[in-house]
Design an enzyme around this catalytic site. Sequence first.
Site, short mmCIF file in Angstrom:
data_model
loop_
_atom_site.label_atom_id
_atom_site.label_comp_id
_atom_site.label_asym_id
_atom_site.label_seq_id
_atom_site.Cartn_x
_atom_site.Cartn_y
_atom_site.Cartn_z
N ASP A 796 0.86 -1.19 0.00
CA ASP A 796 0.00 0.00 0.00
C ASP A 796 0.90 1.24 0.00
OD1 ASP A 796 -2.98 0.95 0.61
OD2 ASP A 796 -1.59 2.23 1.70
N ASN A 804 -1.91 12.68 -3.70
CA ASN A 804 -2.82 13.13 -4.77
C ASN A 804 -3.28 14.56 -4.52
OD1 ASN A 804 -3.01 11.27 -6.79
ND2 ASN A 804 -4.66 10.09 -5.84
N ASP A 813 -1.01 9.26 -10.69
CA ASP A 813 -1.00 8.14 -11.64
C ASP A 813 0.43 7.77 -12.01
OD1 ASP A 813 -4.00 9.19 -13.45
OD2 ASP A 813 -3.73 8.13 -11.54
N GLU A 840 -4.48 2.39 -4.59
CA GLU A 840 -3.04 2.47 -4.43
C GLU A 840 -2.46 1.18 -3.83
OE1 GLU A 840 -4.97 4.39 -0.77
OE2 GLU A 840 -5.27 4.26 -2.92
#
Length: 926
Positions: A796, A804, A813, A840
């Site tokens: 993770d 983000n 991304d 993620e």
Amino acid sequence: MPYPLLAALLWCLACLAASLGLVQHDQQRWQQGQRQQLQALLQPRAAALEQALDSIAAQNQALAVALAQEPHMSPHRLGQLAAQAIAQEPRILSVVLMRQLKAQYVYPEVGNEALLGLNYGLRPEFLRSIERAERSRRTVFNAPVRMPQSGHTGVVARTAIFIGAPSPADDQPAPAWGQVSMAAALEPLLQSVGLRDGAIGAHLALRSTSTGGTNEPLWGDPSTFEHPHASAQVHLPDGHWELAAAPAYSAYPLARAAGIGSAALVLALLPLLLWWRHQRRLGAASAWAASQPSTHILPLSSTASASGTSGSRRPRRRLPLRFLLLLALALPVPLLVGLAGWLSLQTSMRAARTLEQGQAQEVALRVRDKVSAFMDVPRQMVTYNTEQFRSGLLQLDAPQQLQHQFLLQLRYQPWLTFLSVGTKDGAYYSASRPPLGQDRALRLVHNTAAPHGTIQIQRVNDDYQPIGLAQQGNADFDPRRRPWYQAAITANSIRWYPTYRYAIHDPDGLYDTLGLGMSSPLYNSRHEFLGVLTADVALSQLSEFLHAQITPLGGFAFVTEGSGELLASSDNIPLYRLQSGRVQRLRPEHSSSAAIRQAALLLQAPQQPEGPSQAGITVDTEPYLTHRQTLQLPNGPTLHIVIGLPQHHFDGPSRDMLRNMLLLTLFFWALAMVLVWWLAQRLAQPLATLSHWASQLAEGQWHIAPPLPSPVREIATLSRALARMARRLRRHTLELELRVAERTTALAAANQQLAALAATDGLTGLANRRQFDQHLADEIARSQRSGAPLALLLLDVDHFKAYNDHYGHQEGDRALQSVAHLLQSYARRPGDLAARYGGEEFALIATDSDTHSAQALGQHLCQQLATLALPHANAPSGRLGVSIGIACLAPGQSLNPAQLLQQADAALYQAKARGRNQVVQASGSV
């Protein structure tokens, strides 16, 4: 014209009229006899079908009674009763116990896995019968239904279960404890009672008739009910079905018509024979009459009187043989040609009517399918997004992401007008497409403050970013007062809401129309109420569709609700008017269109059948073919679709065909009297040669040369045309074979590409979740067979939401792609697999890896990611890091994929709890 010839012609015409009348009468009797024969064959099959349905209903009722007496019945006991029901009625495919609109028990599970946990609250096609079973307190049948477990058409018997006897003092009856349903496939059920299309030499069809008179096709061609047919009733506990049979071949036998025509021909020739006999008698007496006074009739061959006196009569002429032969041929030919012409005329008129009705029905069915697809859009959108909310993929606390998803769906669903959410606090979030005006760009719509906020309307560009200045609409908009919100709350399930006028009140009036759709209450995974989701379509768009489909044909079409109010019209006439600020719906009889007003009488006529109207309507001396259809929306309103098409659009070719046929018949009849003997041999031999050559071409013998040109121009033209057609067919055949080969190759390549895309994550290029689940199950099975160790690493990305928020989704991304690229480099062995687990999160399946090698692999992953030095301003280390949870499967250890994933997830949770950016191995791993 001589009197005998005139009398013979009149007699011939009388015989022709009599023969036509006899043929017409015999045709009616023959058709009636056919229907009576079909009735005799149909009745026992209808009784057998009714008995089969009663048997299914009895088994369903017995199980419902047993559950009412023992509501806490064990699954084992319930399975025994279900097995007994199927043993007694083998046509039953599944037994389902439903409680709170969810399938709680399914028997047998094998083959019916799709029914396990089925949420009927999201299936409008089942809700109506569920409510009807609870309301009527008896077994009801739901058909036709698409069975989820097989996709085939089926019939379902439902019985509500009530615990205890109802109390007379209660104003409202107690709700049902649950429902039992048993399903059977419709096609095998009908075949088991001898109902198969063509089985009795007839076309069969079945439809259900509700108490309101609405007919719904169940099986077969619905147009069977629109033609003369035999019928039988199948009585059910909650209504009845109608079974119809129409002859597969309904053409009147030509042998019967020929027999009647032959009898009429003999009757017509009888006076000619008597007259000819009378003339022979006169000729025999002419010799004796020659010596008698001039008052006697002389023979026809005499040219003058022997005495030459002025009182003598002119001698009667004898008829030549050529005239007698012509008379003998002229009398039967008109009779036979007239009879054949009348039969051909009847056949042509029947074919023309069938063609007209078929073309009109084709247009009507195309419109019905489009209206059905149009009305199915809200159900699809509400069902899909309700599941998204239920699974947590959509959240109300992220309205921007929510509206972005709505915009994506509107972009690819052009018929959808609004996709909205109203929260329990009064907030409103929506994506929309204006149904009126030229500017149909997507909009974001929301209220500024909840409740009683002002509507804000914002255009978006192709990247779904707001552009321009926001417009203000309704200054007091509370979604909880809207019909769609109240309908979902009242029903507590997915529901159609009444037609209503949009309350956006935008300055440009782009939303000033009526809407119709479905809404559903929203609950989270803890079954906490969140709000109401709605999707609807603007009825003005349906009017635009009808206008585009019908107006080019010169006709009209309109759609009404069961109560008679207009929903759409091809003439774009108003659907409502405002009186003192209130919406007053209009009916078709109030339309400004005379054609629609007259067609509205079809809906008001009692017992008006569906399909084409035999009477039709006439507007300004223009006859119209009218067609009426009923569309029952799943658990929703009943729609009536009326279409009118000008008759000249269809019967113009028919009239030309009939006129040409009559002219050609007369022409060839006259021509045959002169040229039939002369042309017979001249035409027969070239045509036979040409036919033989055409037969060889039909067998694929393209190399054979055409016959020599005929002196007859038409035959020579036909020969040249066939030769050109043969060359073209040969060329087209070769081209078609080449194209088929090319298309086959392209299709194989496309299938391979689709298979790869279906197993790959689009962003990272790694395996997706479905591929990962399948690969993990396969590797666990292989590890347990071979005794080799197996390691699962769950990764993770730490603080990715903050990443983000700080760097933006595009950089997020790229970060995910970097992690994916690094992870893919560690999947080196044949059984290793790197996958994107979700969001993620990533996963790595490492084969032949024990706890030590897996721990080293995880540490090395963290170190390599640190070497990449991806900046993360909100991370304690200033770099992007990952937390890794490891679960291992040792030789001899028995774990399923879910258990191994649970161990890895628990280890991942510990890694996060200990400060992230580290590797933790599951405590249960050996």
